[in-house]
Design a protein around this motif. Sequence first.
Motif, PDB file in Angstrom:
ATOM      1  N   PRO A  22       1.071   4.117  -6.727  1.00 51.55           N
ATOM      2  CA  PRO A  22       2.212   3.493  -6.028  1.00 51.55           C
ATOM      3  C   PRO A  22       3.158   2.797  -7.000  1.00 51.55           C
ATOM      4  N   ARG A  23       4.421   2.868  -6.688  1.00 47.18           N
ATOM      5  CA  ARG A  23       5.430   2.147  -7.461  1.00 47.18           C
ATOM      6  C   ARG A  23       5.755   0.834  -6.770  1.00 47.18           C
ATOM      7  N   PRO A  24       6.064  -0.187  -7.549  1.00 46.44           N
ATOM      8  CA  PRO A  24       6.165  -1.524  -6.948  1.00 46.44           C
ATOM      9  C   PRO A  24       7.507  -1.864  -6.310  1.00 46.44           C
ATOM     10  N   GLY A  25       8.572  -1.107  -6.596  1.00 48.09           N
ATOM     11  CA  GLY A  25       9.924  -1.542  -6.230  1.00 48.09           C
ATOM     12  C   GLY A  25      10.122  -1.909  -4.775  1.00 48.09           C
ATOM     13  N   MET A  26      10.010  -0.936  -3.883  1.00 52.65           N
ATOM     14  CA  MET A  26      10.276  -1.188  -2.468  1.00 52.65           C
ATOM     15  C   MET A  26       9.249  -2.138  -1.864  1.00 52.65           C
ATOM     16  N   LEU A  27       8.000  -2.059  -2.306  1.00 47.24           N
ATOM     17  CA  LEU A  27       6.976  -2.975  -1.791  1.00 47.24           C
ATOM     18  C   LEU A  27       7.312  -4.408  -2.159  1.00 47.24           C
ATOM     19  N   ALA A  28       7.745  -4.634  -3.387  1.00 47.77           N
ATOM     20  CA  ALA A  28       8.096  -5.990  -3.817  1.00 47.77           C
ATOM     21  C   ALA A  28       9.281  -6.518  -3.007  1.00 47.77           C
ATOM     22  N   MET A  29      10.294  -5.685  -2.806  1.00 49.51           N
ATOM     23  CA  MET A  29      11.462  -6.130  -2.039  1.00 49.51           C
ATOM     24  C   MET A  29      11.081  -6.419  -0.584  1.00 49.51           C
TER      25      MET A  29
END
Length: 806
Positions: A392-399
């Motif tokens: 998983p990539r963190p970008g959208m989850l972090a936002m």
Amino acid sequence: MAANALRHPLRWLLSRWVEVRLIEPDPASLALDPALPTLYVLPHPASSDAALLGELCRQHGLPDADATLTLAGRAHPARLSLSPPRRGWRHRTHRAPFLSALQHLDHATGSDVQLVPVSIFWSRAPGKRFGLAKLLADDDWQLVGRLRRLWSVLVNGRNVEVHFGAPLRLAELRDGRDDALTNRKAARLLRVHFRRMRSRVLGPDLSHRRTLVDGVVASPAVRQVIQEVASAQRRSPRRIERRARRYGLEIASNMSYPVLRFMDQLLTRLWNRLYDGVEVQGLARVKALAGDHTLVYVPCHRSHVDYLLLSYVLYRDGLMPPHVAAGRNLDMPLIGGLLRRGGAFFLRRSFKDNRLYGAVFNEYLHRLIARGHPLEYFIEGGRSRSGRMLPPRPGMLAMTLRSHSRDASRPLAFIPVYIGYERILEGGSYQHELHGGKKRKESPLGLLRVARQLREPFGRVAVSVGEPLIADAFLDHHAPRWRHEHSTRPNWLSQAVPALGDELARRINAAATLNAVNLVALVLLATPHRAIETRLLSRQLALLADCCPVTQRPAGDPAQWIARVAELGMVQRRDQALGELVLASPDQAERLSWYRNNVLHLFAAPALVAFAFRNHTALHQGELIERLAPGWPIIARELFLAVPEDLSETLDQAVSQLAAQGLLSHDGERWQRPAPHLEAFEQLRLLSQLIQPTLERGYLLLNLLLAAPSARLSRDDLAERGRQLAERLALLSGLDAPEFFDQRLFAGLVDSLIEERWLWQQDERLCYDARLVDAAQRARELFDPALRQRLMQLTATPETQADSER
């Protein structure tokens, strides 16, 4: 009198014109007591709703909604509306709608009345207006008048949804209260039910796109960044504000109900032409949360079809389609506008160096989440070319987590979704890219190439919803102080986001379902030359199916599965004097690896146990755990499996499955494998082959690491050398399998060793101690001498020898 005079013509019109697209749940499942009076409750008075309800009750054998009940000695209609009817410009004085029913409980000892809430939707507009005709016809959040309702019947009569609520027993609601309190309680419960139902079906009211963008640009967070950027670039704030507005229009979706209707009709024809059917599981979990939670759908990403398919499934099943995060590469002529009106919002691949764009995108996303709009994005970032779940990539989850912590007034739930194909459209392009080919840029002309394939068979597709993850409960566990930190980048984010990504990936994989192509690929690719007798293939397919719960198995039997895969052109069947064979050409075998990797994780535990018996004829339970325990967490991290606190329980279950199939036996002290001349021995060997590539990668990496002193290699050096050795092994073995030496697999393997504390970094160099040396020695004992010798010879390259001599 006027209403009665219009009743019969209205029913005639409804019977001739109206088509109910969805009735939920099945009226037969309502479990109404025929001995009790039944009151149907509608949210608002509408003759069209009343007439349609009466017709449906007759069609499905439900208590008559047009009947007159005798309650407390007085005549009472069997149907009422929760809100009072209008008279002119003023509402009639509010009345107690359930007073007669409550008085009936006093007159008839031991009696009861059942209330059935009914929601009827004439179309599915998400709260927007599209011209005069749609203004009058769409079923948005505004109350409807008679003219508008009549127009809605004419315009939307072919697109009606009816949702029955669970019956309420009035006596249970009473529970010792007086009539006034009970009436208010019943009305309150029904109002909440109707509000949740409208939110689930229609979604929240969405402002016009330009109004929404103007609000984003005018927000304090974006205004602050505008001022800072203007000062840093020495430009006027108005010029930077215009740029921010352009960014907002570039990002924002423009969901349009006419386009949703058009897409629904288009995709229905496409799926019917492209696929033999779409199987859906687990949507009841979503419907239980949809009314009062903000939903974030996180499907696996296997094909461009994914986002169209999921939106279609949700729309057809009475749920609001989500706003979908799409790459800017899809915002192309014609296609981009259609996707934007279908709910897509576009983002750039990277914008960490563009503060203004990041601020606009974050604020836009926050407004969608805060207002309760369902979202959809892919945590893997891009489509999986290998078929396995990508990190998983963190970008959208972090936002998303930052937005929720900023305003947690509405609960937020992540919905993991597994999508499984029997055959994908992009199979050829994936193989081209795995072999080093350049990814083709998306374009409208590319659709013409895809259109040529529409006459080919693509089998069935499955959409399976996993266990939802409630954000508040997750954050309470992983970041207990999240409610008290209100900075734009709180400290807990760096730990919570990776943990969230891994947990969602595990839940997606746990929801995986099997299809015929998955099963045949698992067996056929485990054979040395991609060929097997049909009889043995059938037995092995049955074995694999029995290792999984019934809900994850495909319909049919092994003979039907083999025929299915042959019809799809994925394998060849060849008659031979001693019995039929099933074979795969090199190109077919390479494509089948994608479908094997989709579901490999489902068989990791039994395959690992089977592999332990390749070099051992018998093992005690303790010996089995001792050999498998060090490597299991690493394998589980690569395949995104949940790691139990007690490994023995997982291994016991796997051993029991193999024993039930006759692949292992117990002599009172030890587990034993079958004799080599038996077919069960070959079945055990085929099962062990499923996990062998994963173990081989680990073996190569450990040999490389331990051949050099501690603190000699960096993380990237080790991962790259491991990839090169794996590529060499594939070439020497005659296997054309680029996914076996994928760079990301080795980088993930190194990260897993660090996470499990077998390795640690010092001055960007990897360090280890005697524990890893001992664990590697025990892991080597799993490999039979021939395989161990082959791998050791492979790692004995001049480079590794030079490292060991230093």
